[in-house]
Scaffold this motif. Sequence first.
Motif, PDB file in Angstrom:
ATOM      1  N   ARG A 139      27.539  -1.285 -16.678  1.00 23.99           N
ATOM      2  CA  ARG A 139      26.393  -1.117 -15.779  1.00 23.99           C
ATOM      3  C   ARG A 139      26.434  -2.076 -14.593  1.00 23.99           C
ATOM      4  O   ARG A 139      25.884  -1.785 -13.539  1.00 23.99           O
ATOM      5  CB  ARG A 139      25.077  -1.321 -16.544  1.00 23.99           C
ATOM      6  CG  ARG A 139      24.789  -0.251 -17.540  1.00 23.99           C
ATOM      7  CD  ARG A 139      23.516  -0.516 -18.353  1.00 23.99           C
ATOM      8  NE  ARG A 139      22.364  -0.638 -17.485  1.00 23.99           N
ATOM      9  CZ  ARG A 139      21.667  -1.769 -17.335  1.00 23.99           C
ATOM     10  NH1 ARG A 139      21.975  -2.861 -17.991  1.00 23.99           N
ATOM     11  NH2 ARG A 139      20.621  -1.785 -16.522  1.00 23.99           N
ATOM     12  N   ALA A 140      27.085  -3.207 -14.748  1.00 24.25           N
ATOM     13  CA  ALA A 140      27.147  -4.201 -13.668  1.00 24.25           C
ATOM     14  C   ALA A 140      28.172  -3.833 -12.594  1.00 24.25           C
ATOM     15  O   ALA A 140      28.132  -4.371 -11.494  1.00 24.25           O
ATOM     16  CB  ALA A 140      27.476  -5.575 -14.249  1.00 24.25           C
ATOM     17  N   GLN A 169      14.718   0.086 -21.366  1.00 19.83           N
ATOM     18  CA  GLN A 169      14.609  -0.880 -20.263  1.00 19.83           C
ATOM     19  C   GLN A 169      15.805  -0.788 -19.338  1.00 19.83           C
ATOM     20  O   GLN A 169      15.663  -0.788 -18.111  1.00 19.83           O
ATOM     21  CB  GLN A 169      14.470  -2.303 -20.816  1.00 19.83           C
ATOM     22  CG  GLN A 169      14.413  -3.382 -19.756  1.00 19.83           C
ATOM     23  CD  GLN A 169      13.219  -3.250 -18.833  1.00 19.83           C
ATOM     24  OE1 GLN A 169      12.138  -2.864 -19.250  1.00 19.83           O
ATOM     25  NE2 GLN A 169      13.414  -3.573 -17.563  1.00 19.83           N
ATOM     26  N   MET A 170      17.008  -0.664 -19.905  1.00 21.40           N
ATOM     27  CA  MET A 170      18.209  -0.583 -19.077  1.00 21.40           C
ATOM     28  C   MET A 170      18.241   0.729 -18.281  1.00 21.40           C
ATOM     29  O   MET A 170      18.655   0.734 -17.122  1.00 21.40           O
ATOM     30  CB  MET A 170      19.467  -0.747 -19.937  1.00 21.40           C
ATOM     31  CG  MET A 170      19.654  -2.180 -20.414  1.00 21.40           C
ATOM     32  SD  MET A 170      21.201  -2.449 -21.310  1.00 21.40           S
ATOM     33  CE  MET A 170      20.712  -1.997 -22.966  1.00 21.40           C
ATOM     34  N   ILE A 171      17.791   1.816 -18.877  1.00 22.90           N
ATOM     35  CA  ILE A 171      17.736   3.089 -18.156  1.00 22.90           C
ATOM     36  C   ILE A 171      16.796   2.968 -16.963  1.00 22.90           C
ATOM     37  O   ILE A 171      17.122   3.410 -15.863  1.00 22.90           O
ATOM     38  CB  ILE A 171      17.289   4.248 -19.072  1.00 22.90           C
ATOM     39  CG1 ILE A 171      18.334   4.527 -20.148  1.00 22.90           C
ATOM     40  CG2 ILE A 171      17.028   5.517 -18.258  1.00 22.90           C
ATOM     41  CD1 ILE A 171      17.837   5.452 -21.262  1.00 22.90           C
ATOM     42  N   THR A 172      15.635   2.351 -17.170  1.00 33.74           N
ATOM     43  CA  THR A 172      14.690   2.220 -16.055  1.00 33.74           C
ATOM     44  C   THR A 172      15.270   1.324 -14.960  1.00 33.74           C
ATOM     45  O   THR A 172      15.058   1.587 -13.779  1.00 33.74           O
ATOM     46  CB  THR A 172      13.306   1.708 -16.517  1.00 33.74           C
ATOM     47  OG1 THR A 172      13.434   0.436 -17.141  1.00 33.74           O
ATOM     48  CG2 THR A 172      12.655   2.680 -17.484  1.00 33.74           C
ATOM     49  N   GLU A 173      16.037   0.307 -15.334  1.00 34.08           N
ATOM     50  CA  GLU A 173      16.709  -0.519 -14.327  1.00 34.08           C
ATOM     51  C   GLU A 173      17.720   0.315 -13.545  1.00 34.08           C
ATOM     52  O   GLU A 173      17.835   0.183 -12.318  1.00 34.08           O
ATOM     53  CB  GLU A 173      17.418  -1.705 -15.001  1.00 34.08           C
ATOM     54  CG  GLU A 173      16.475  -2.737 -15.571  1.00 34.08           C
ATOM     55  CD  GLU A 173      17.174  -3.753 -16.472  1.00 34.08           C
ATOM     56  OE1 GLU A 173      18.431  -3.704 -16.598  1.00 34.08           O
ATOM     57  OE2 GLU A 173      16.471  -4.594 -17.060  1.00 34.08           O
ATOM     58  N   ASP A 174      18.445   1.185 -14.247  1.00 33.86           N
ATOM     59  CA  ASP A 174      19.433   2.039 -13.585  1.00 33.86           C
ATOM     60  C   ASP A 174      18.760   3.050 -12.662  1.00 33.86           C
ATOM     61  O   ASP A 174      19.271   3.350 -11.578  1.00 33.86           O
ATOM     62  CB  ASP A 174      20.305   2.747 -14.621  1.00 33.86           C
ATOM     63  CG  ASP A 174      21.168   1.781 -15.421  1.00 33.86           C
ATOM     64  OD1 ASP A 174      21.408   0.649 -14.944  1.00 33.86           O
ATOM     65  OD2 ASP A 174      21.585   2.151 -16.539  1.00 33.86           O
TER      66      ASP A 174
END
Length: 184
Positions: A139-140, A169-174
Amino acid sequence: MIPQSPEKTVDPSSVYVVMISEVVPEDPRQDFYGGAEASYAESAVALFRQAGVDVSSVLELLDRGIYLTNAVKYPKTGYTVETSAIEQSLPLLEEELARFPNLRVVMLMGDVAKKSFNMLAKKQTGKNCIPSGATYKLRAGEFYFGSVRVIPSYIMTGGNLLIEKSKTQMITEDIKKMMGIILP
């Protein structure tokens, strides 16, 4: 078996993002464009809302240039998605993506979507777009397919979203990252 594809008419030039989920649901009425109460639609809208995007339906996402689809166009027959199902659906996904001349971002929502897109990329360019590895590490990175940004993320449908809050949480960040790309 007849493949399931979104039955939504869309102006291809208005699409800037394609989010590729893993596999169509067994019941087509539960897919993204199956209606406001379809489980896939509800999951997608909830994730966008958690990311701070004020939408209430997948049709509103489509109005913003965000098109939702599945890598595998046939419901899975077992617990996992067989490689043969991905291969069988690949020409349909490739044809679907080719319709969008203004595509800026492809989001790969889960490992099946990532594998499918890599197969498509390898067919066209001879190499994978996304390297192998754990999604949380990938993801980074910044990945491109031509001029299109490709963002690996997590599966956006199903009960796992209720269990694995860190993935939500990671999906919403993406999603926020993607929105930042299409809305400078």
